[in-house]
Design a protein around this motif. Structure first.
Motif, PDB file in Angstrom:
ATOM      1  N   UNK A  94      30.874  -2.908  37.234  1.00  0.00           N
ATOM      2  CA  UNK A  94      29.870  -4.082  37.938  1.00  0.00           C
ATOM      3  C   UNK A  94      28.496  -4.208  37.030  1.00  0.00           C
ATOM      4  N   UNK A  95      27.767  -5.062  37.619  1.00  0.00           N
ATOM      5  CA  UNK A  95      26.549  -5.339  36.967  1.00  0.00           C
ATOM      6  C   UNK A  95      25.664  -4.118  37.384  1.00  0.00           C
ATOM      7  N   UNK A  96      25.840  -3.436  38.492  1.00  0.00           N
ATOM      8  CA  UNK A  96      24.952  -2.342  38.947  1.00  0.00           C
ATOM      9  C   UNK A  96      25.375  -1.130  38.349  1.00  0.00           C
ATOM     10  N   UNK A  97      26.530  -0.948  37.969  1.00  0.00           N
ATOM     11  CA  UNK A  97      27.127   0.142  37.303  1.00  0.00           C
ATOM     12  C   UNK A  97      26.421   0.509  35.968  1.00  0.00           C
ATOM     13  N   UNK A  98      25.743  -0.509  35.394  1.00  0.00           N
ATOM     14  CA  UNK A  98      25.455  -0.335  34.053  1.00  0.00           C
ATOM     15  C   UNK A  98      23.979  -0.278  33.813  1.00  0.00           C
ATOM     16  N   UNK A  99      23.619   0.521  32.867  1.00  0.00           N
ATOM     17  CA  UNK A  99      21.881   0.526  32.707  1.00  0.00           C
ATOM     18  C   UNK A  99      21.644  -0.507  31.621  1.00  0.00           C
ATOM     19  N   UNK A 100      20.363  -0.749  31.264  1.00  0.00           N
ATOM     20  CA  UNK A 100      20.029  -1.527  30.100  1.00  0.00           C
ATOM     21  C   UNK A 100      20.769  -0.680  28.879  1.00  0.00           C
ATOM     22  N   UNK A 101      21.237  -1.743  28.133  1.00  0.00           N
ATOM     23  CA  UNK A 101      21.940  -0.982  26.670  1.00  0.00           C
ATOM     24  C   UNK A 101      21.370  -1.588  25.669  1.00  0.00           C
ATOM     25  N   UNK A 102      20.744  -0.452  24.870  1.00  0.00           N
ATOM     26  CA  UNK A 102      19.889  -0.723  23.690  1.00  0.00           C
ATOM     27  C   UNK A 102      20.779  -0.583  22.528  1.00  0.00           C
ATOM     28  N   UNK A 108      30.833 -10.561  41.092  1.00  0.00           N
ATOM     29  CA  UNK A 108      30.934 -11.306  39.905  1.00  0.00           C
ATOM     30  C   UNK A 108      31.394 -10.477  38.752  1.00  0.00           C
ATOM     31  N   UNK A 109      32.576 -10.369  38.372  1.00  0.00           N
ATOM     32  CA  UNK A 109      32.972  -9.404  37.132  1.00  0.00           C
ATOM     33  C   UNK A 109      32.951 -10.250  35.809  1.00  0.00           C
ATOM     34  N   UNK A 110      32.197  -9.612  34.843  1.00  0.00           N
ATOM     35  CA  UNK A 110      32.372  -9.851  33.402  1.00  0.00           C
ATOM     36  C   UNK A 110      32.845  -8.953  32.566  1.00  0.00           C
ATOM     37  N   UNK A 111      33.796  -9.156  31.845  1.00  0.00           N
ATOM     38  CA  UNK A 111      34.368  -8.127  31.128  1.00  0.00           C
ATOM     39  C   UNK A 111      33.900  -8.074  29.621  1.00  0.00           C
ATOM     40  N   UNK A 112      33.297  -9.154  29.258  1.00  0.00           N
ATOM     41  CA  UNK A 112      32.667  -9.144  27.744  1.00  0.00           C
ATOM     42  C   UNK A 112      31.355  -8.862  27.595  1.00  0.00           C
ATOM     43  N   UNK A 113      30.328  -9.173  28.284  1.00  0.00           N
ATOM     44  CA  UNK A 113      28.933  -8.867  27.941  1.00  0.00           C
ATOM     45  C   UNK A 113      28.503  -7.743  28.303  1.00  0.00           C
ATOM     46  N   UNK A 114      29.013  -6.803  29.292  1.00  0.00           N
ATOM     47  CA  UNK A 114      28.209  -5.788  29.799  1.00  0.00           C
ATOM     48  C   UNK A 114      27.026  -5.952  30.530  1.00  0.00           C
ATOM     49  N   UNK A 115      26.991  -7.267  30.732  1.00  0.00           N
ATOM     50  CA  UNK A 115      26.086  -8.061  31.911  1.00  0.00           C
ATOM     51  C   UNK A 115      24.551  -8.152  31.289  1.00  0.00           C
ATOM     52  N   UNK A 116      24.366  -7.452  30.079  1.00  0.00           N
ATOM     53  CA  UNK A 116      22.901  -7.263  29.751  1.00  0.00           C
ATOM     54  C   UNK A 116      22.496  -8.772  29.347  1.00  0.00           C
ATOM     55  N   UNK A 117      23.076  -9.761  28.756  1.00  0.00           N
ATOM     56  CA  UNK A 117      22.780 -10.809  28.443  1.00  0.00           C
ATOM     57  C   UNK A 117      22.532 -11.806  29.728  1.00  0.00           C
ATOM     58  N   UNK A 118      23.345 -11.394  30.552  1.00  0.00           N
ATOM     59  CA  UNK A 118      23.436 -12.220  31.897  1.00  0.00           C
ATOM     60  C   UNK A 118      22.058 -11.690  32.847  1.00  0.00           C
ATOM     61  N   UNK A 119      21.657 -10.575  32.873  1.00  0.00           N
ATOM     62  CA  UNK A 119      20.547 -10.010  33.446  1.00  0.00           C
ATOM     63  C   UNK A 119      19.314 -10.575  32.616  1.00  0.00           C
TER      64      UNK A 119
END
Lengths: 789, 160
Positions: free
Chosen positions: A717-725, B133-144
Motif C-alpha cells: 500500500x502507499x504507506x508501506x513504501x518510501x519515496x523511490x529515487x 486504494x491499491x495500485x500495482x503499477x506506480x509504486x504510488x510515487x507518481x500518485x503521491x
C-alpha cells in the motif's frame, strides 16, 4: 534529442486522458448484444479423483442456457508449453496434457471442472452452486522436496514422476565448477527461498467469446499481453479454429506483469461456448478466482555456493534449485526457471566458473510461470545474497567486493561464464553514481541517529544485470523455444500525412501510445501527435509477439524504427520524382526532402499525398501508397544493469522493518521517454519491496491457498513504501538495436529484493545479532524470531 | 425488480436492480458507466470508489437500493464542462500518477475526497489516506506527487 516531443523528451502520456476521465475501455467494459455470462465450478481440493459431475439440477436453474464439463473438451487439444527443456541425461521434459476443463482428476484448488452459461452472471453463479460434483479427495503434494521424494502421490499419474526435468547449465562446466569449489580458499554457502508471489494485476482476467454463423468468424476479446500468440495457441493446439477465422482483441488492460502472457482454458471455453450457443459468452474473473487460477510467480528453493579467494576474487558460483511449476505447465513455465535464470548466474562479474542445476517440480498448486522479472529476480537474489554473506565472512566492504569482480568497461563485449555475451555496460559508473545519489558516505551518521531513536539501521547494496528483449530466434530455437521471438510493425502514412503504426507489442501501462510515436516523429521530423499507435487487435496488427520481458521498445520499437526507415527510403524516391532529381541527390531532414546544392524541396506531407494520388508516377519504378512493414529479430538480448541501495530501520522490539530510503541507479541505454522509464522503475521497485517484506502465496499442507484474498495477501500500500529515487543517467547504449535501448520494465523488481534483505541483515548484524539470512517476506515475525533465536 | 433513482454526476437516472445488486454493478451494468472499476471481491482494492452524498464510498460495499435518492459522483463527472481535465486529473497526468489506468478512477475519487477534507495534506497523510486504494503499477510515487501538486505543494521528488 529532437524537437519537443521527440526521443528523450519527458512527454506526458496521451493515453492518460481517457483513463483519467473514465473512458478507458477494458475487456469487461465490452458487453455485446445478447451476451450470456459464464461462471466456473472450481475444485476445492488440491488433488481429487472425479467420480461424477451431475449437472442436472444446475441445468434447470433459472436462466441457465448451457453447462459444460471436462468431457465436452476431451477431444480437443491441450494448452501447450512454449519451450522444450532437455534434462541433463538427454531425456525430454515431461509434458502432461493441460485440458480446457479438468477431466478425470482435479489437480489444484481452483482447477476448473465445469462451466455454467446463463442469462445473467448471478444466475450462472447460482447454478454453479447447484452442480453436484462427486470428487474423492486424494493425498496431495505441496512442497517440492516432498513431491520429489514421493512416487506414490503424483500430480499426473501417467508420467510416473513429479519431476518435469532436471536441467544443467552449462552441463560441460559442471566438473570444472566442482573442482574449482573443492580447491577454493573460501566457500560461502547459502540456502534460500524465493517466495511464491501472486501477480495481482488490478484488473482481473476477462474473456468474451463471439461467433458469427454467417461468416464462420470467431472473435475473442480478452486480457492478453500477446493477442497473436493467444490466437496461435488456440488455433494450432487447443480448438483448431483456422487462424484466419479467429480475431483476438486485447483492448485496454489493467496490468499484466506476466500473468496475462499465457493462454488460459477460460478463453477457449468462451469461444467454444459462443459457437455452440450462437451468442456471446462473457467470463470475468473474480479476485478469488484470480488468486486460485492465474499463474503465480517465483517459488524456488535454492542452495548457492560462492567460491572465492581470500581477497574476495570470485572463482565459482554453483546453484542447485528446485523450481515449482505447479499442477500444469503454463506456456513459459519451463523457460523461466532455466534459461531466464541460469544464464544470469554470472551476474555483473568476471567469475570464470558457473554451474546451475534446476529441477522443476509438479505440485498440487496453481501453475507457476513468468512474473515481472521472470527468472532474473531469482538469479539476482541468490547471487547478491551469497555475495553479501561472503563479504561479511571475509571482512570486505559489500561495495568493494562487487567492484573487485565487476566486468570492466573495456571488457565489453563480454562473454559471461553462464553463456551470454553482454554487449555494453559500465558497472563501476553505476556504483559511483549510487554512492553519490544514496549518500553512502553519510550512512554511519544516519546509523547513529537511528540508534538514538532505539532503531537498528542497516544498509543494503546490490548490483544486478538482466537480459531483456528476448531474443534472437535462431538462438532460442536451439535452446528449445517453440516460437520465434521477433516483433513486427507496420507504418502506414495516410494520404493526409498523419500516420498509423500497427505494432505487435501490447500496451497495458507501459505508455506505448506515447513513446512509440516519439521514435517515429523523431525520425520523420513531424509532430508526434500526428502518429497514432494501433495495438491489441490481431485483425489490425502484424504478427508480433507481444509485451513481456521488457522487450517492447527494444524489439517492437526496433521494428517500428526499421519500418520507418523503409518509409523514408520510399518517400525519398517519390520526392525525387516530384522535384525531378536523382534519389541520391535528395536529403531528408526535419520533415523536408531537399535537393543537394539547390533550393528545391518538398515536404513530407506533400510526398504522402502524392503517394496516394500517383497520377504521374513512373509505375514500373514506384508503387503507389506509403506503407511499410518490418519484422525485427534481435541479434542479442539487451543487458540492463544497475546498482541499488536501501536503508532500513528495524524495530528491535517488534521486528518491524521500515524502509528509510531506496535508490535505484540503472543503465537502460538510450531513454526515449524518461517520465515513463522512471514510472516503470518505481513500479518495479514496489513489487520487489512487496516480495521482500510483504507478499507471499502460502499453501497449507492440504493445498489450500491461505493467502487467497487481498485481505490475506499483503499487497504493498502507499504507506508501506518510501519515496523511490530513480536515476538512469549513467547509461551505455545497447550496441545491437537501432534505438540503443535496453528495457526498463522489470529492473526494479529484479534489483530490489536482495537490496532490502541485505539491508535488514546488515541492520541485525550491526545490532549484534548473528543472523545470516531471513527468507522473504522478511515479516516482523520472522525478523523478531531471528533476533531472538 | 425494484427501480431506483439517483442523481449521477448531476443528472437524474433510474435503473432496475435486484435486491442483491451492489452500487458498482448498478453503475457499470445498469447504467453502462464503466469508468468505475471492480478489482476485487472483498472491498480491498478501491478501484470502485465513488462519492455518495459527498462522501467517498467503495461502491461494491453498498447495495444499489441504499443509494436510492442519493447524489452520486463518479469518475465520468470529474472533468470540466468543456472536457478538460480538472486540477487533480491534470496533476495525475503531469506527475505520471497512473500507468494501466485501472485503479485510477478510484484513486482520483479518493484523492478528491482527501483534498476536500484536508486541502494541504502531508505526504504521510496522503499515504495513510490511500490505505484503501491499491495500485500495482506506480509504486504510488507518481500518485503521491500528483496529490501534493494538486494541493499546491511541491512534490517530494520531481519526476525525471
Amino acid at each position: 534529442m529532437a524537437a519537443d516531443g521527440g526521443m528523450g523528451h519527458a512527454t506526458k502520456r496521451r493515453e492518460d486522458v481517457r483513463f483519467l476521465t473514465g473512458r478507458g475501455k477494458y475487456t469487461d467494459d465490452y458487453t455485446p448484444a445478447k451476451t450470456s455470462y459464464c461462471a466456473f465450478a472450481r475444485s476445492t481440493v488440491a488433488n481429487g479423483k472425479i467420480n461424477s459431475i451431475d449437472t442436472t439440477a444446475a441445468a434447470e436453474m433459472p436462466g441457465v442456457v448451457a453447462v459444460f464439463k471436462g468431457e465436452d473438451f476431451a477431444e480437443v487439444g491441450g494448452n501447450p508449453a512454449g519451450w522444450a527443456i532437455v534434462s541433463r541425461d538427454g531425456t525430454p521434459m515431461q509434458e502432461p496434457k493441460r485440458p480446457v476443463l479438468a477431466h478425470g482428476k482435479v489437480r489444484h484448488v481452483g482447477d476448473a471442472y465445469a462451466a455454467v452459461i446463463a442469462e445473467t452472471l448471478e444466475q450462472a453463479m447460482d447454478a454453479v452452486e447447484a452442480i453436484d460434483a462427486d470428487i474423492d479427495e486424494l493425498d496431495a503434494v505441496i512442497d517440492m522436496a516432498g513431491a520429489l521424494a514421493n512416487d506414490n502421490t503424483l500430480v499426473h499419474d501417467e508420467i510416473g514422476t513429479n519431476m518435469c526435468f532436471d536441467w544443467g547449465w552449462i552441463e560441460d562446466n559442471r566438473a570444472a565448477t566442482e573442482e574449482a569449489i573443492k580447491n577454493a580458499p573460501h566457500v560461502t554457502t547459502l540456502k534460500l527461498v524465493n517466495n511464491r508471489l501472486v501477480p495481482n494485476a488490478l484488473e482481473p482476467r476477462c474473456s468474451i467469446g463471439e461467433y458469427d454463423p454467417g461468416t464462420g468468424d470467431y472473435r475473442l476479446t480478452t486480457t492478453s499481453q500477446n493477442p497473436h500468440l493467444t490466437r496461435l495457441l488456440i488455433s494450432a493446439f487447443v480448438l483448431g479454429i483456422a487462424e484466419n477465422k479467429l480475431t483476438v482483441h486485447s483492448p485496454d488492460m489493467g496490468g499484466g506483469f506476466g500473468s496475462k502472457i499465457y493462454h488460459y482454458g477460460e478463453e477457449a471455453l468462451v469461444l467454444a461456448a459462443a459457437k455452440k450457443l450462437n451468442r456471446p459468452v462473457k467470463w470475468t474473473s473474480t479476485r478469488t478466482e484470480a488468486f486460485l487460477s492465474d499463474a503465480h510467480g517465483r517459488d524456488h528453493v535454492t542452495k548457492i555456493e560462492l567460491a572465492c579467494e581470500k581477497d574476495g576474487t570470485f572463482i565459482a558460483f554453483r546453484t542447485e534449485t528446485m523450481a515449482n511449476v505447479g499442477a500444469y505447465l503454463s506456456n513459459f513455465s519451463t523457460v523461466t526457471p532455466t534459461f531466464l535464470h541460469g544464464t544470469l548466474m554470472a551476474g555483473n562479474y568476471t567469475v570464470p566458473n558457473v554451474y546451475v542445476n534446476v529441477k522443476t517440480v509438479f505440485t498440487n498448486t496453481a501453475p507457476v510461470d513468468a512474473y515481472r522479472g521472470a527468472g532474473r529476480p531469482e538469479a539476482t537474489f541468490s547471487l547478491e545474497r551469497v555475495i553479501d554473506k561472503a563479504a561479511r565472512e571475509l571482512g570486505i566492504n559489500p561495495v568493494e567486493i562487487r567492484r573487485k569482480n565487476f566486468v570492466k568497461p573495456d571488457q565489453f563485449p563480454y562473454a559471461s561464464a553462464a553463456g551470454l555475451e553482454y554487449d555494453s555496460g559500465n558497472y563501476d559508473a553505476l556504483m559511483d553514481g549510487l554512492e553519490m545519489r544514496a549518500d553512502l558516505a553519510g550512512f554511519e551518521a544516519r546509523c547513529t541517529t537511528s540508534a538514538k531513536n532505539g532503531k537498528l539501521r542497516g544498509l543494503g547494496i546490490n548490483s544486478y544485470i538482466e537480459a531483456c528483449g528476448i531474443a534472437p530466434s535462431n538462438l532460442v530455437g536451439v535452446l528449445g523455444s517453440r516460437i520465434g521471438l521477433y516483433d513486427a510493425a507496420t507504418v502506414r502514412v495516410n494520404a493526409t500525412g498523419n500516420i498509423s503504426v500497427m505494432v505487435g507489442a501490447h500496451s497495458h501501462g507501459q505508455g506505448h501510445e506515447t513513446a512509440f510515436p516519439q521514435v517515429v516523429a523523431d525520425m520523420l521530423g513531424i509532430d508526434p501527435m500526428s502518429v497514432e499507435i494501433v495495438h491489441g487487435d490481431t485483425s489490425k496488427i502484424p504478427f508480433g509477439m507481444g509485451t513481456y520481458g521488457s522487450r517492447s521498445l527494444a524489439v517492437c520499437g526496433s521494428a517500428v524504427f526499421r519500418a520507418t526507415e523503409k518509409i523514408i527510403k520510399k518517400a525519398t524516391l517519390i520526392a525525387a520524382h516530384m522535384v525531378e532529381a536523382k534519389p541520391e541527390d535528395v536529403n531528408f531532414t526535419d520533415g523536408e526532402f531537399a535537393v543537394k546544392g539547390t533550393n528545391k524541396k518538398v515536404s513530407f506531407g506533400d510526398v504522402a499525398l502524392k503517394a496516394y494520388i500517383p497520377h504521374d508516377f513512373p509505375i514500373e519504378a514506384i508503387e503507389p501508397g506509403l506503407e511499410e512493414t518490418a519484422f525485427y529479430d534481435p541479434a542479442n538480448f539487451t543487458y540492463p544493469a544497475g546498482a541499488y541501495a536501501c536503508e532500513v530501520e528495524v524495530d528491535p522490539d517488534t521486528g518491524k522493518v521500515e524502509i528509510c530510503s531506496m535508490v535505484a541507479m540503472d543503465d537502460f541505454g538510450n531513454v526515449v521517454n524518461p517520465l515513463i522509464v522512471t514510472g516503470q522503475v518505481q513500479g518495479g521497485l514496489a513489487q520487489g519491496i512487496g516480495q521482500a517484506l510483504l507478499e507471499h502465496g502460502v499453501y497449507d499442507e492440504n493445498g489450500q491457498l491461505l493467502s487467497g484474498s487481498l485481505m490475506d495477501y499483503a499487497m504493498p500500500r502507499a504507506d508501506d513504501l518510501p519515496n523511490l529515487v530513480v536515476d538512469h543517467s549513467n547509461a551505455t547504449a545497447c550496441t545491437h538495436n537501432p534505438i540503443g535501448v535496453k528495457g526498463c520494465g522489470e529492473a526494479g523488481a529484479i534489483g530490489s529484493p536482495p537490496t532490502v534483505v541485505n539491508a535488514v541483515i546488515d541492520a541485525l548484524q550491526r545490532g549484534g545479532h548473528d543472523v545470516e539470512h531471513i527468507d522473504m517476506p522478511v515479516s516482523p515475525g520472522r525478523v523478531w524470531a531471528a533476533m531472538n533465536g | 425488480m425494484p427501480t431506483i433513482t439517483m442523481n449521477v454526476n448531476g443528472a437524474p437516472v433510474s435503473v432496475e436492480v435486484e435486491n442483491r445488486t451492489v452500487l458498482s454493478s448498478a453503475l457499470r451494468e445498469g447504467l453502462g458507466m464503466t469508468g468505475t472499476h471492480i478489482g476485487c471481491d472483498t472491498s480491498q482494492c478501491g478501484a470502485c470508489v465513488v462519492h455518495v452524498n459527498g462522501k467517498a464510498v467503495k461502491s461494491c460495499t453498498i447495495f444499489a437500493l441504499e443509494a436510492d435518492g442519493a447524489d452520486v459522483e463518479t469518475i465520468e463527472g470529474q472533468a470540466h464542462a468543456d472536457g478538460s481535465l480538472n486540477v487533480l486529473q491534470q496533476a495525475f497526468q503531469d506527475h505520471h500518477g497512473l500507468q494501466c489506468g485501472f485503479c485510477t478512477p478510484g484513486m482520483i475519487m479518493s484523492a478528491a475526497a482527501l483534498l476536500k477534507e484536508n486541502p494541504k495534506p502531508t505526504e504521510a497523510e496522503i499515504r495513510d489516506y490511500l490505505e484503501g486504494n491499491i495500485c500495482r503499477c506506480t509504486g504510488y510515487q507518481g500518485i503521491v506527487d500528483a496529490i501534493m501538486a494538486a494541493s499546491g505543494q511541491s512534490t517530494a521528488i520531481a519526476a525525471e
